[in-house]
Write a protein that holds these residues in place. Sequence first.
Motif, PDB file in Angstrom:
ATOM      1  N   LEU A   9       5.009  -6.218  -1.960  1.00 27.78           N
ATOM      2  CA  LEU A   9       4.578  -7.392  -1.938  1.00 27.78           C
ATOM      3  C   LEU A   9       5.611  -8.339  -1.263  1.00 27.78           C
ATOM      4  O   LEU A   9       5.117  -9.042  -2.748  1.00 27.78           O
ATOM      5  CB  LEU A   9       3.352  -7.171  -2.329  1.00 27.78           C
ATOM      6  CG  LEU A   9       2.634  -7.791  -1.920  1.00 27.78           C
ATOM      7  CD1 LEU A   9       2.047  -7.999  -1.091  1.00 27.78           C
ATOM      8  CD2 LEU A   9       0.921  -8.019  -2.538  1.00 27.78           C
ATOM      9  N   ASP A  10       5.554  -8.627  -0.235  1.00 35.18           N
ATOM     10  CA  ASP A  10       6.627  -9.999  -0.288  1.00 35.18           C
ATOM     11  C   ASP A  10       7.685 -10.132  -1.563  1.00 35.18           C
ATOM     12  O   ASP A  10       8.349 -11.615  -1.763  1.00 35.18           O
ATOM     13  CB  ASP A  10       6.254 -11.067  -0.854  1.00 35.18           C
ATOM     14  CG  ASP A  10       4.805 -11.110   0.328  1.00 35.18           C
ATOM     15  OD1 ASP A  10       5.003 -10.785   2.028  1.00 35.18           O
ATOM     16  OD2 ASP A  10       3.425 -12.260   0.164  1.00 35.18           O
ATOM     17  N   MET A  38      -5.822  -5.281   2.004  1.00 36.36           N
ATOM     18  CA  MET A  38      -4.700  -5.788   2.852  1.00 36.36           C
ATOM     19  C   MET A  38      -5.029  -5.551   4.314  1.00 36.36           C
ATOM     20  O   MET A  38      -4.545  -3.758   4.993  1.00 36.36           O
ATOM     21  CB  MET A  38      -3.397  -5.767   2.603  1.00 36.36           C
ATOM     22  CG  MET A  38      -3.396  -6.908   1.849  1.00 36.36           C
ATOM     23  SD  MET A  38      -0.986  -6.918   1.064  1.00 36.36           S
ATOM     24  CE  MET A  38      -1.901  -8.028  -0.174  1.00 36.36           C
ATOM     25  N   GLU A  58      -4.818  -9.959   7.366  1.00 33.92           N
ATOM     26  CA  GLU A  58      -3.659 -10.956   6.027  1.00 33.92           C
ATOM     27  C   GLU A  58      -2.018 -10.152   6.526  1.00 33.92           C
ATOM     28  O   GLU A  58      -0.798 -11.053   6.048  1.00 33.92           O
ATOM     29  CB  GLU A  58      -4.157  -9.833   4.852  1.00 33.92           C
ATOM     30  CG  GLU A  58      -5.122 -10.414   4.288  1.00 33.92           C
ATOM     31  CD  GLU A  58      -6.103  -9.703   5.134  1.00 33.92           C
ATOM     32  OE1 GLU A  58      -6.953 -10.945   5.307  1.00 33.92           O
ATOM     33  OE2 GLU A  58      -6.102  -8.743   5.480  1.00 33.92           O
ATOM     34  N   ILE A  59      -1.452  -8.917   7.161  1.00 33.85           N
ATOM     35  CA  ILE A  59      -0.248  -8.490   7.053  1.00 33.85           C
ATOM     36  C   ILE A  59       0.412  -9.428   7.614  1.00 33.85           C
ATOM     37  O   ILE A  59       0.022  -9.228   9.114  1.00 33.85           O
ATOM     38  CB  ILE A  59      -0.263  -6.863   7.168  1.00 33.85           C
ATOM     39  CG1 ILE A  59      -1.008  -6.049   5.800  1.00 33.85           C
ATOM     40  CG2 ILE A  59       1.563  -6.080   6.889  1.00 33.85           C
ATOM     41  CD1 ILE A  59      -1.404  -5.216   5.635  1.00 33.85           C
ATOM     42  N   ARG A  60       1.801  -9.555   7.860  1.00 39.45           N
ATOM     43  CA  ARG A  60       2.681  -9.700   9.518  1.00 39.45           C
ATOM     44  C   ARG A  60       3.495  -8.820   9.615  1.00 39.45           C
ATOM     45  O   ARG A  60       3.262  -8.719  10.551  1.00 39.45           O
ATOM     46  CB  ARG A  60       3.433 -11.417   8.659  1.00 39.45           C
ATOM     47  CG  ARG A  60       4.575 -11.571   9.363  1.00 39.45           C
ATOM     48  CD  ARG A  60       5.649 -12.775   9.193  1.00 39.45           C
ATOM     49  NE  ARG A  60       5.492 -12.757   7.737  1.00 39.45           N
ATOM     50  CZ  ARG A  60       7.491 -12.205   7.260  1.00 39.45           C
ATOM     51  NH1 ARG A  60       7.557 -11.761   8.756  1.00 39.45           N
ATOM     52  NH2 ARG A  60       7.898 -11.974   6.336  1.00 39.45           N
ATOM     53  N   TYR A  86       4.847  -7.554   3.565  1.00 38.56           N
ATOM     54  CA  TYR A  86       5.285  -9.281   3.850  1.00 38.56           C
ATOM     55  C   TYR A  86       3.283  -9.589   4.672  1.00 38.56           C
ATOM     56  O   TYR A  86       3.374  -8.837   5.501  1.00 38.56           O
ATOM     57  CB  TYR A  86       5.734  -9.163   4.532  1.00 38.56           C
ATOM     58  CG  TYR A  86       7.713  -9.287   4.627  1.00 38.56           C
ATOM     59  CD1 TYR A  86       8.072  -9.845   3.615  1.00 38.56           C
ATOM     60  CD2 TYR A  86       8.097  -7.421   3.970  1.00 38.56           C
ATOM     61  CE1 TYR A  86      10.068  -9.312   3.068  1.00 38.56           C
ATOM     62  CE2 TYR A  86       9.537  -7.025   4.544  1.00 38.56           C
ATOM     63  CZ  TYR A  86      10.408  -8.671   3.632  1.00 38.56           C
ATOM     64  OH  TYR A  86      11.098  -7.444   2.894  1.00 38.56           O
ATOM     65  N   THR A  87       2.990 -10.838   3.714  1.00 33.16           N
ATOM     66  CA  THR A  87       1.670 -11.519   4.038  1.00 33.16           C
ATOM     67  C   THR A  87       2.213 -12.061   5.488  1.00 33.16           C
ATOM     68  O   THR A  87       3.262 -13.083   5.063  1.00 33.16           O
ATOM     69  CB  THR A  87       1.178 -11.492   3.471  1.00 33.16           C
ATOM     70  OG1 THR A  87       2.292 -12.541   2.354  1.00 33.16           O
ATOM     71  CG2 THR A  87       0.980 -10.087   1.902  1.00 33.16           C
ATOM     72  N   LYS A  88       1.401 -12.673   5.643  1.00 33.46           N
ATOM     73  CA  LYS A  88       1.193 -13.790   6.399  1.00 33.46           C
ATOM     74  C   LYS A  88       1.258 -15.308   6.189  1.00 33.46           C
ATOM     75  O   LYS A  88       2.023 -15.814   5.929  1.00 33.46           O
ATOM     76  CB  LYS A  88      -0.144 -13.944   7.290  1.00 33.46           C
ATOM     77  CG  LYS A  88       0.113 -12.466   8.614  1.00 33.46           C
ATOM     78  CD  LYS A  88      -1.504 -12.585   9.618  1.00 33.46           C
ATOM     79  CE  LYS A  88      -1.163 -11.610  10.512  1.00 33.46           C
ATOM     80  NZ  LYS A  88      -2.280 -11.554  11.742  1.00 33.46           N
ATOM     81  N   ARG A  95       2.016 -16.127   2.178  1.00 34.75           N
ATOM     82  CA  ARG A  95       2.607 -15.401   0.864  1.00 34.75           C
ATOM     83  C   ARG A  95       1.549 -16.109  -0.088  1.00 34.75           C
ATOM     84  O   ARG A  95       1.329 -17.615  -0.052  1.00 34.75           O
ATOM     85  CB  ARG A  95       3.539 -15.620   0.911  1.00 34.75           C
ATOM     86  CG  ARG A  95       4.495 -15.148  -0.389  1.00 34.75           C
ATOM     87  CD  ARG A  95       5.830 -15.549  -0.882  1.00 34.75           C
ATOM     88  NE  ARG A  95       6.089 -16.441  -0.500  1.00 34.75           N
ATOM     89  CZ  ARG A  95       7.216 -17.291   0.450  1.00 34.75           C
ATOM     90  NH1 ARG A  95       7.477 -16.597   1.373  1.00 34.75           N
ATOM     91  NH2 ARG A  95       7.401 -18.281   0.543  1.00 34.75           N
TER      92      ARG A  95
END
Length: 552
Positions: free
Chosen positions: A413-414, A427, A431-433, A456-458, A460
């Motif tokens: 995660l990131d 998620m 939330e998820i990029r 990867y999140t939008k 972090r």
Amino acid sequence: MKGNIIFYLLFLLFTISLGGTVKAQERVHLFPDKSFAVSGDTLWFSIFIYAENQAEMSQVVHVQLNDLDKNPILKVSVLCKGNFGEGYLVVPDSLSSGLYSLNPFTLVKQNSESSEINQKFLNVYNRFDETIRLIQKPDETTLNQYVSENEVSIKTDKETYKRGENVQVSYSVPQSELENYSQIIATAGLADPASESFFSSSLKIKTINAQESPISLVEKNGILISGKVFKNESGQPVTNAIVLLSIPDSIPFFDYCVSDEKGMFYFYLRNAVGTADLILQAVTKDNMDCRIELADNYIQVGNTGTTEKILSRQEEIFAEGVLQASYYNKLFRGYNIVSDDYFDKPLQFKYTFYGEPTKSFDPNEFIDLPNFQEVSREILRGVQYRERKDETTIRLLDNGASSIFRKEPLRLLDGIPVFDNNVFKPMGTAEIRKVDVVLYERYYGDLSFNGILSVYTKNRSLDWVDRDPKIGHFKFDCIQPTKEYEFKNGKVPNTNVPNLNKVLYRSSVANIKPDNEFDFYTSDIKGDVEIRLVLIDKNNQIKYCHKLIKVE
């Protein structure tokens, strides 16, 4: 659960060796821009480092501020170019009035028993004190005075100046001596009668209790990170734990090492500038409950002989003057808040450590999905996400064998390894990029992964890390970011804002000429101003000359 870890780990007991045997022959000298500071000030300094073997010399110098009880207060790490470097530190507002020491050292010095460093002293006046009557002073008989340079004289157009007046300075270096000098550091500023002698001297002091480390390492372009793995219940060190290091970023950093027989681990972080979010996790063969502690990485020094001194009336007036100037400076110019959020580490490769993904998914191209189960079902082809009662499992398609991996993949995660799949549960596409998946077995050093799922999140966030007691989250100061010297040496503009600078000029020159000139403007503070030259010759000897002028 760490019991579900999919790594086939080759547990190796090894000693890290990054270079040959290094002897503590390095010498470091520090030249601050002033011998005193008001709490909250920024102290700028120049560094000179040399060694018998220049090719094996450290390029990272650590500067540590201590109180007289040898307690470290703060430390900055400066990257030098060749023999010279420039840096700064912010004197904490919380420091009480008194004498403090500046200790420049390298990792070589820190790891060498009873090595010697050149300590400098700094008088600090707390800006909330109304009066200062008593200070501490080092035993001047123990100070090593720089050699006086009698061949170079400083000249000014006159001896006494008004406030805000231009000062023309010149100095000449004899032609016969010109080739002997490699650097000249020039400063001009208020002369504190209680500490002005600190400019022209340092104290050679022994280090004690050298850092326990089997590593022979010279920090050339990075910082050594060290720490220890403990059993959570007994506090005993853990041997052969796999320690995972992650630094979340747009392209995250990942590395690992194995703890030694004393539970120690080491990472060398190259080209990292600013304050890093270090995420550390320990994985053991029997899923032991562990905790991780970072080493302080401070240097310990011996006792400094000091005596108490009652301020003379002249020294008392000076202290009161700089305190008033500091108050008005804060009033007119505000506070200089230094951000600790900056971090930069140049990318070495186009892709992350797991290489080019088999597939990369952009959830924004699809309809809004509220949770990860829906995302995996509707978007992530090749990802099998299952929720059964209290257990959540993830499996990936193995394209190499045209089947599903039996073990779970490396989940990120990131860029941070995840051992609790419930972290992904809430998620959704909001939330998820993006999501990367690797549908093949991958290797990283001695680690093998049954595929990789990387989310990867939008926005972090490390909140999930801080909620997990098994994960260590540390703010770690790497190489200090380059920052321009704040005071400009040009003409002070005509404004109603008073000029209350304590340092009036500062420069470092390598291209030395026979005839040299510079100028500066006096501030609105009356008193003595000292013009100083520190000259470093090519035999690594430090010489010093100075001149006093008055501002009325």
